[in-house]
Enzyme design. Sequence first.
Site, PDB file in Angstrom:
ATOM      1  N   ARG A 127     -46.181 -49.437-119.438  1.00 36.73           N
ATOM      2  CA  ARG A 127     -47.765 -49.280-119.245  1.00 36.73           C
ATOM      3  C   ARG A 127     -48.764 -50.127-120.299  1.00 36.73           C
ATOM      4  NH1 ARG A 127     -48.466 -42.472-119.005  1.00 36.73           N
ATOM      5  NH2 ARG A 127     -50.501 -43.381-120.180  1.00 36.73           N
TER       6      ARG A 127
ATOM      7  N   ARG B 215     -57.391 -31.689-120.941  1.00 40.17           N
ATOM      8  CA  ARG B 215     -57.058 -32.372-122.180  1.00 40.17           C
ATOM      9  C   ARG B 215     -58.227 -32.150-123.071  1.00 40.17           C
ATOM     10  NH1 ARG B 215     -53.674 -36.831-120.017  1.00 40.17           N
ATOM     11  NH2 ARG B 215     -53.479 -38.472-121.478  1.00 40.17           N
TER      12      ARG B 215
ATOM     13  N   LYS C  28     -43.796 -34.721-120.538  1.00 35.79           N
ATOM     14  CA  LYS C  28     -44.452 -33.816-119.493  1.00 35.79           C
ATOM     15  C   LYS C  28     -44.035 -34.518-117.986  1.00 35.79           C
ATOM     16  CE  LYS C  28     -48.574 -34.708-120.999  1.00 35.79           C
ATOM     17  NZ  LYS C  28     -48.259 -35.362-122.238  1.00 35.79           N
TER      18      LYS C  28
ATOM     19  N   ARG D  59     -40.701 -46.920-124.201  1.00 39.55           N
ATOM     20  CA  ARG D  59     -40.620 -46.303-122.908  1.00 39.55           C
ATOM     21  C   ARG D  59     -40.899 -47.373-121.638  1.00 39.55           C
ATOM     22  NH1 ARG D  59     -45.053 -41.599-121.848  1.00 39.55           N
ATOM     23  NH2 ARG D  59     -46.785 -42.967-122.091  1.00 39.55           N
TER      24      ARG D  59
ATOM     25  N   ARG E 213     -54.521 -42.985-128.533  1.00 41.62           N
ATOM     26  CA  ARG E 213     -54.250 -41.951-127.725  1.00 41.62           C
ATOM     27  C   ARG E 213     -53.850 -40.411-128.441  1.00 41.62           C
ATOM     28  NH1 ARG E 213     -50.029 -44.527-124.174  1.00 41.62           N
ATOM     29  NH2 ARG E 213     -50.020 -42.650-123.134  1.00 41.62           N
TER      30      ARG E 213
END
Length: 192
Positions: A135, A88, A13, A127, A146
């Site tokens: 992160r 969300r 996204k 990532r 998550r």
Amino acid sequence: MNIILLGPPGAGKGTQAKRLETEYGLKQISTGDMLRAEVAAASETGQKIKGLLDEGKLVPDEIIIAMIESRIEQPDCAKGFILDGFPRSTSQAVALDDMLQKKKISIDAVILIKVPTEELVQRISQRVGDDGTRRADDKPEVVRSRLEIYESQTKPILPYYEKDGRLKQVDGLQTISDVAHSIDTILNACNN
Ligand code: AMP
């Protein structure tokens, strides 16, 4: 033009939102980035929500809705915005529609970037951000939580947008440029 990008963590996204910013002159509104900035600044809100972000849990609606409401009123959103990471949950989707209706703003497209869970775990484990850091909530145990929250709280939004024909889907397993092309096709159709 105002767009919502939906999809699980790791679907791409943010990557697509950044491209839409440059190519369409829209403004990316990433609730995750805004919340991380609050935590980094150790603001009052930041201190309240740090634990939730660390655990990958959702921040209370009232904080998120107020944040979005003041953000979309900023002049840089005048040409349009891309919501990335919001809504969300169904309660956030309903609150967003109520807020936008009062402001006479409409959403032109809700685009779901679909990626299977196994691929997401793989992607997130690799990532690295633009600044070369990872992160804190990309740790495997937090990623699992998550993804579970996406399944239980975010996925139920899909029928909400499907029933009024606003939901469009793209295959997020394609290359980044093919995903971009699929999104462009949807947006071109919205403009005609
Ligand atoms: P993201 O960068 O979109 O993956 O978001 C990172 C974290 O910020 C999430 O795991 C949540 O803790 C929080 N967050 C982001 N957007 C929202 C939202 N719309 N509602 C509640 N919490 C959110």
